[in-house]
Design a protein around this motif. Structure first.
Motif, PDB file in Angstrom:
ATOM      1  N   PRO A 271       0.814  -1.226   0.000  1.00  0.00           N
ATOM      2  CA  PRO A 271       0.000   0.000   0.000  1.00  0.00           C
ATOM      3  C   PRO A 271       0.844   1.271   0.000  1.00  0.00           C
ATOM      4  N   TRP A 272       1.976   1.255   0.742  1.00  0.00           N
ATOM      5  CA  TRP A 272       2.805   2.458   0.787  1.00  0.00           C
ATOM      6  C   TRP A 272       3.521   2.705  -0.531  1.00  0.00           C
ATOM      7  N   GLN A 273       3.869   1.627  -1.239  1.00  0.00           N
ATOM      8  CA  GLN A 273       4.455   1.807  -2.568  1.00  0.00           C
ATOM      9  C   GLN A 273       3.444   2.444  -3.519  1.00  0.00           C
ATOM     10  N   ALA A 274       2.194   2.006  -3.412  1.00  0.00           N
ATOM     11  CA  ALA A 274       1.147   2.596  -4.237  1.00  0.00           C
ATOM     12  C   ALA A 274       0.956   4.074  -3.900  1.00  0.00           C
ATOM     13  N   VAL A 275       0.987   4.392  -2.597  1.00  0.00           N
ATOM     14  CA  VAL A 275       0.867   5.790  -2.180  1.00  0.00           C
ATOM     15  C   VAL A 275       2.040   6.610  -2.720  1.00  0.00           C
ATOM     16  N   GLY A 276       3.249   6.072  -2.592  1.00  0.00           N
ATOM     17  CA  GLY A 276       4.433   6.768  -3.091  1.00  0.00           C
ATOM     18  C   GLY A 276       4.360   7.011  -4.587  1.00  0.00           C
ATOM     19  N   GLY A 277       3.894   6.009  -5.333  1.00  0.00           N
ATOM     20  CA  GLY A 277       3.742   6.174  -6.773  1.00  0.00           C
ATOM     21  C   GLY A 277       2.749   7.270  -7.113  1.00  0.00           C
ATOM     22  N   ALA A 278       1.630   7.312  -6.370  1.00  0.00           N
ATOM     23  CA  ALA A 278       0.622   8.347  -6.611  1.00  0.00           C
ATOM     24  C   ALA A 278       1.168   9.735  -6.282  1.00  0.00           C
ATOM     25  N   VAL A 279       1.947   9.845  -5.206  1.00  0.00           N
ATOM     26  CA  VAL A 279       2.529  11.135  -4.823  1.00  0.00           C
ATOM     27  C   VAL A 279       3.537  11.593  -5.872  1.00  0.00           C
ATOM     28  N   ALA A 280       4.379  10.656  -6.350  1.00  0.00           N
ATOM     29  CA  ALA A 280       5.367  11.004  -7.380  1.00  0.00           C
ATOM     30  C   ALA A 280       4.680  11.495  -8.649  1.00  0.00           C
ATOM     31  N   LEU A 281       3.630  10.805  -9.070  1.00  0.00           N
ATOM     32  CA  LEU A 281       2.901  11.220 -10.268  1.00  0.00           C
ATOM     33  C   LEU A 281       2.237  12.579 -10.055  1.00  0.00           C
ATOM     34  N   ALA A 282       1.725  12.822  -8.847  1.00  0.00           N
ATOM     35  CA  ALA A 282       1.123  14.136  -8.553  1.00  0.00           C
ATOM     36  C   ALA A 282       2.169  15.247  -8.656  1.00  0.00           C
ATOM     37  N   GLY A 283       3.379  14.959  -8.171  1.00  0.00           N
ATOM     38  CA  GLY A 283       4.451  15.940  -8.281  1.00  0.00           C
ATOM     39  C   GLY A 283       4.827  16.221  -9.724  1.00  0.00           C
ATOM     40  N   ILE A 284       4.812  15.189 -10.557  1.00  0.00           N
ATOM     41  CA  ILE A 284       5.126  15.358 -11.978  1.00  0.00           C
ATOM     42  C   ILE A 284       4.076  16.238 -12.659  1.00  0.00           C
ATOM     43  N   VAL A 285       2.814  15.968 -12.371  1.00  0.00           N
ATOM     44  CA  VAL A 285       1.736  16.775 -12.946  1.00  0.00           C
ATOM     45  C   VAL A 285       1.837  18.220 -12.473  1.00  0.00           C
ATOM     46  N   LEU A 286       2.117  18.410 -11.182  1.00  0.00           N
ATOM     47  CA  LEU A 286       2.243  19.753 -10.632  1.00  0.00           C
ATOM     48  C   LEU A 286       3.413  20.504 -11.272  1.00  0.00           C
ATOM     49  N   ALA A 287       4.506  19.787 -11.532  1.00  0.00           N
ATOM     50  CA  ALA A 287       5.664  20.418 -12.169  1.00  0.00           C
ATOM     51  C   ALA A 287       5.316  20.901 -13.565  1.00  0.00           C
ATOM     52  N   GLN A 288       4.552  20.100 -14.295  1.00  0.00           N
ATOM     53  CA  GLN A 288       4.134  20.517 -15.636  1.00  0.00           C
ATOM     54  C   GLN A 288       3.219  21.736 -15.579  1.00  0.00           C
ATOM     55  N   TRP A 289       2.331  21.746 -14.624  1.00  0.00           N
ATOM     56  CA  TRP A 289       1.422  22.885 -14.480  1.00  0.00           C
ATOM     57  C   TRP A 289       2.191  24.145 -14.121  1.00  0.00           C
ATOM     58  N   ALA A 290       3.189  24.008 -13.209  1.00  0.00           N
ATOM     59  CA  ALA A 290       3.942  25.168 -12.743  1.00  0.00           C
ATOM     60  C   ALA A 290       4.894  25.717 -13.808  1.00  0.00           C
ATOM     61  N   SER A 291       5.329  24.856 -14.738  1.00  0.00           N
ATOM     62  CA  SER A 291       6.315  25.296 -15.723  1.00  0.00           C
ATOM     63  C   SER A 291       5.693  25.606 -17.077  1.00  0.00           C
ATOM     64  N   ARG A 292       4.367  25.780 -17.115  1.00  0.00           N
ATOM     65  CA  ARG A 292       3.721  26.167 -18.373  1.00  0.00           C
ATOM     66  C   ARG A 292       4.204  27.529 -18.828  1.00  0.00           C
ATOM     67  N   PRO A 293       4.173  27.780 -20.136  1.00  0.00           N
ATOM     68  CA  PRO A 293       4.525  29.119 -20.618  1.00  0.00           C
ATOM     69  C   PRO A 293       3.633  30.183 -20.002  1.00  0.00           C
ATOM     70  N   ALA A 294       4.129  31.394 -19.913  1.00  0.00           N
ATOM     71  CA  ALA A 294       3.395  32.480 -19.244  1.00  0.00           C
ATOM     72  C   ALA A 294       2.029  32.714 -19.861  1.00  0.00           C
ATOM     73  N   LYS A 295       1.905  32.614 -21.188  1.00  0.00           N
ATOM     74  CA  LYS A 295       0.617  32.833 -21.847  1.00  0.00           C
ATOM     75  C   LYS A 295      -0.399  31.810 -21.405  1.00  0.00           C
ATOM     76  N   ALA A 296       0.044  30.541 -21.262  1.00  0.00           N
ATOM     77  CA  ALA A 296      -0.905  29.501 -20.862  1.00  0.00           C
ATOM     78  C   ALA A 296      -1.352  29.729 -19.427  1.00  0.00           C
ATOM     79  N   GLN A 297      -0.420  30.155 -18.553  1.00  0.00           N
ATOM     80  CA  GLN A 297      -0.809  30.412 -17.166  1.00  0.00           C
ATOM     81  C   GLN A 297      -1.813  31.571 -17.083  1.00  0.00           C
ATOM     82  N   ALA A 298      -1.600  32.607 -17.902  1.00  0.00           N
ATOM     83  CA  ALA A 298      -2.524  33.725 -17.885  1.00  0.00           C
ATOM     84  C   ALA A 298      -3.910  33.306 -18.348  1.00  0.00           C
ATOM     85  N   ALA A 299      -3.952  32.430 -19.351  1.00  0.00           N
ATOM     86  CA  ALA A 299      -5.231  31.944 -19.841  1.00  0.00           C
ATOM     87  C   ALA A 299      -5.943  31.127 -18.795  1.00  0.00           C
TER      88      ALA A 299
END
Length: 299
Positions: A271-299
């Motif tokens: 179960p903890w490996q599954a939790v860790g995998g979900a947290v890692a994937l959430a961090g990856i998604v968050l990184a993509q959201w945070a590093s979007r080009p400025a125009k996309a963030q404004a939109a």
């Protein structure tokens, strides 16, 4: 995919797809390494040796000046990747699986720090949070897996930590090389420059140089194909994405590796490996959201 060195804004999603695909392919490498029967550095040598003819053919088709003298960044990338392979393989052998995984996956922190300090690329606060979340997810997965302390834990820990540094420098060097050269050209010259370092390391450490039987040779061939397709896709993506962003996305590797271990070797996911995998994937998604080009963030 067109082999270009620019970073067009409309190619970001193509770069992201290539990066995720490459990371998933690279996740197969540890399984093949188990099957070669050769020493750690020797296995890295055969991986590069089998990849080189394929890369030479692809490089020749990509550009007329494919075999012109390379830039310094491509050669540095090859040296860093060779050191990454040697230190990573020995880290796994000498310390626990948990420590080796956690320390080697500190690459995003190192890439972000170097990009900030050396290249003055100050990250957004949300991106820093994403890096911490993704690395924490990898740590949870590794801690849940545990493992024996290893033959020489201190040396193994240091080797695994150095792995993160070498891979961080590799990604930064590839990103710099991709500003002027195509992915196949960078891959060819970096692979070629890695060969002498790997064979020297194998000889110094007195490793077994040859794989065991046909199965071992087949595994080495598979590693060559994985290198061309997986690292090639990552190199192509680094022409379209910042190295700091790419270093977070490749943390999908331990998640995919855990799934492959479950499917192929019956290594159950707790179960903890599954939790860790979900947290890692959430961090990856968050990184993509945070590093979007400025125009996309404004939109």
């Amino acid at each position: 995919m067109t082999d270009i060195a620019e970073r067009p804004a409309d190619g970001r999603w193509a770069g992201l797809a290539a990066l995720i695909g490459g990371a998933c392919i690279i996740a197969c490498a540890p399984i093949l390494v188990r099957l070669t029967g050769a020493g750690p550095a020797a296995t890295g040598f055969w991986r590069m040796a089998f990849a080189l003819p394929i890369l030479a053919a692809m490089n020749a088709r990509a550009a007329r000046d494919a075999f012109a003298p390379p830039g310094r960044a491509a050669l540095i990338a090859g040296a860093m990747f060779a050191l990454d392979l040697v230190f990573w393989h020995y880290g796994i052998a000498l310390t626990s699986v948990a420590n080796a995984t956690v320390l080697a996956n500190l690459t995003p922190l190192i890439v972000t720090a170097i990009a900030w300090i050396v290249f003055k690329q100050r990250p957004e606060r949300m991106f820093l949070l994403a890096v911490v979340v993704a690395v924490s997810g990898a740590w949870i997965m590794a801690a849940a897996k545990g493992g024996a302390p290893g033959k020489a834990p201190l040396i193994g820990d240091l080797s695994s930590a150095a792995t993160a540094l070498w891979y961080a420098l590799y990604m930064l060097a590839v990103g710099r090389a991709r500003r002027t050269d195509g992915a196949m050209r960078v891959m060819f010259w970096s692979t070629l420059s890695a060969l002498p370092i790997l064979v020297a390391a194998a000889l110094i450490m007195r490793e077994r140089l040859l794989p065991l039987g046909l199965g071992g040779w087949a595994a080495c061939l598979g590693l060559g194909v994985v290198h061309v397709s997986g690292q090639g896709a990552i190199a192509w993506a680094l022409g379209r994405l910042p190295a700091s962003t790419a270093s977070v996305v490749v943390l999908v590797q331990p998640v995919v590796a855990a799934l492959l271990g479950w499917m192929l070797f019956g290594e159950m996911l707790g179960p903890w490996q599954a939790v860790g995998g979900a947290v890692a994937l959430a961090g990856i998604v968050l990184a993509q959201w945070a590093s979007r080009p400025a125009k996309a963030q404004a939109a």
